[in-house]
Design a protein around this motif. Sequence first.
Motif, short mmCIF file in Angstrom:
data_model
loop_
_atom_site.label_atom_id
_atom_site.label_comp_id
_atom_site.label_asym_id
_atom_site.label_seq_id
_atom_site.Cartn_x
_atom_site.Cartn_y
_atom_site.Cartn_z
N TYR A 135 5.29 -7.59 6.70
CA TYR A 135 5.09 -7.70 8.16
C TYR A 135 6.12 -6.88 8.93
O TYR A 135 6.43 -7.18 10.09
N ASP A 159 10.24 -8.68 0.46
CA ASP A 159 8.84 -8.64 0.85
C ASP A 159 8.80 -8.35 2.35
O ASP A 159 9.06 -9.23 3.18
N SER A 181 2.52 -3.67 2.57
CA SER A 181 1.07 -3.83 2.39
C SER A 181 0.32 -3.10 3.50
O SER A 181 0.58 -3.33 4.68
N LYS A 228 -1.85 -5.33 6.13
CA LYS A 228 -1.31 -5.77 7.43
C LYS A 228 -1.26 -4.61 8.41
O LYS A 228 -1.51 -4.75 9.59
N LYS A 239 -6.74 -4.08 -0.26
CA LYS A 239 -5.72 -4.35 -1.29
C LYS A 239 -4.96 -3.08 -1.68
O LYS A 239 -4.96 -2.64 -2.83
N GLY A 288 0.28 -5.73 -1.70
CA GLY A 288 1.65 -6.23 -1.84
C GLY A 288 1.78 -7.15 -3.04
O GLY A 288 2.80 -7.16 -3.74
N THR A 289 0.73 -7.91 -3.33
CA THR A 289 0.79 -8.89 -4.42
C THR A 289 1.07 -8.21 -5.76
O THR A 289 1.90 -8.68 -6.55
N1 PMP Z 1 3.61 -11.13 0.97
C1 PMP Z 1 3.33 -11.85 2.06
C2 PMP Z 1 4.43 -12.52 2.77
C3 PMP Z 1 2.01 -11.95 2.51
O1 PMP Z 1 1.73 -12.69 3.58
C4 PMP Z 1 0.98 -11.30 1.79
C5 PMP Z 1 -0.45 -11.38 2.17
N2 PMP Z 1 -0.76 -11.83 3.34
C6 PMP Z 1 1.34 -10.55 0.67
C7 PMP Z 1 2.65 -10.50 0.28
C8 PMP Z 1 0.30 -9.86 -0.16
O2 PMP Z 1 -0.17 -8.69 0.39
P1 PMP Z 1 -1.53 -8.05 -0.13
O3 PMP Z 1 -2.64 -8.77 0.55
O4 PMP Z 1 -1.42 -6.62 0.26
O5 PMP Z 1 -1.56 -8.24 -1.61
#
Ligand code: PMP
Length: 381
Positions: A201, A198, A229, A232, A240, A96-97
Amino acid sequence: MIPIQSKLPGVGTTIFTVMSKLAADHNAINLSQGFPDFDCDPELVNYVAEAMKNGFNQYAPMAGTMELRNVIAAKTESTYGLAYDPETEITITSGGTQAIYTALAATINAGDEVIIFEPAYDCYSPTIRSLGGLVKPFELSAPDYEIDWNMVKKLFSVNTKMIILNSPQNPTGRILKENDIAELIKLTRNTDILILSDEVYEHIIFDGEAHLSMAQYPELRERSFIVASFGKLLHATGWKLGYCLAPDYLMKEFRKIHQFNVFSVNTPMQIGVAKYLSVPSRYLELADFFQQKRDLFRKLLTETKFNLLPCNGSYFQCVTYNKIGDLSDKEMAISLVKDFGVASIPVSAFYIRNTDHHVLRFCFAKKQETLEKAVERLVKL
Ligand code: PMP
Ligand code: GLN
């Protein structure tokens, strides 16, 4: 030393890294950084291993394997009722990042303003600033973190380029409701404001509530990047792997950045995940699975002096501690690790101004015995 002008002066190491390290140094139970302490389904690992053994070890297509994009298209349409074209509107990312980074890099120019709702996930603000954008934080408060849209309106200016939403929200567990969506539609109608939603979740939502995705409202869909992501979804944060959904005119710009940043994401995992997720119960059962953990953790915590804040989604439970003391949340989190052997996250870390409402975040994506052991320690406070 060669002088460089830092893109992010004043930024240190993320709170998740700091607290996880502190937990390890003190042999504490780590309920700080959000990751499961149980393994993902061995069947999923078999599928990925099988893909490797079957020779899927070279570059994937830039936007991701068609198998995985098709599964995501089917999942999105059956869940939210609106279709995304796997050819042009879905891109697989390295978590997600990276999807968040890429959506911002594709759209934010110097001087653009981005509205975020705090407490906000840690990567939004530094990413916006590194791109020359200006962060306009709207601070929400415990206990219920409701959004006062009349006040949000005041943050809008001619330079407002984007709003970032996160539902279910990390760290508060708050979810967007129909009235929030109605306000959002009203506020953005006839504007060029983009939305970065985002939704990592999306499937971890409780008490029969439905996740309201930007994907299901045509007026919002047309201006939104949606981030998801697999970390999760599959209990595999270390893989990742994630994705972004956006209408084709936005996705075109997204992919221009993506192709020169990562180009493409690892192939065998995409093949394995596509096979695994072709069975919808594997993600539809997530809400019940985590609701049991939430309910157990909340029940256990009633034996402590903490006050529980609501938790409608995500795998985080926030608490206040006024019956215990008036230390800052950072001091409290450090004392919990050092003196009681349990790590949490101080929620002030999610505010640019470090606003401290004396709230701590615990991650309950843990085995029952881990949660029980942690609370055995927390009752001593
Ligand atoms: N957005 C939120 C709200 C998250 O909590 C997280 C990671 N826990 C991410 C994005 C990033 O996801 P990823 O670990 O897949 O990069
Ligand atoms: N998203 C995880 C959390 O909120 C942490 C991810 C990370 O460490 N970057 O705890």
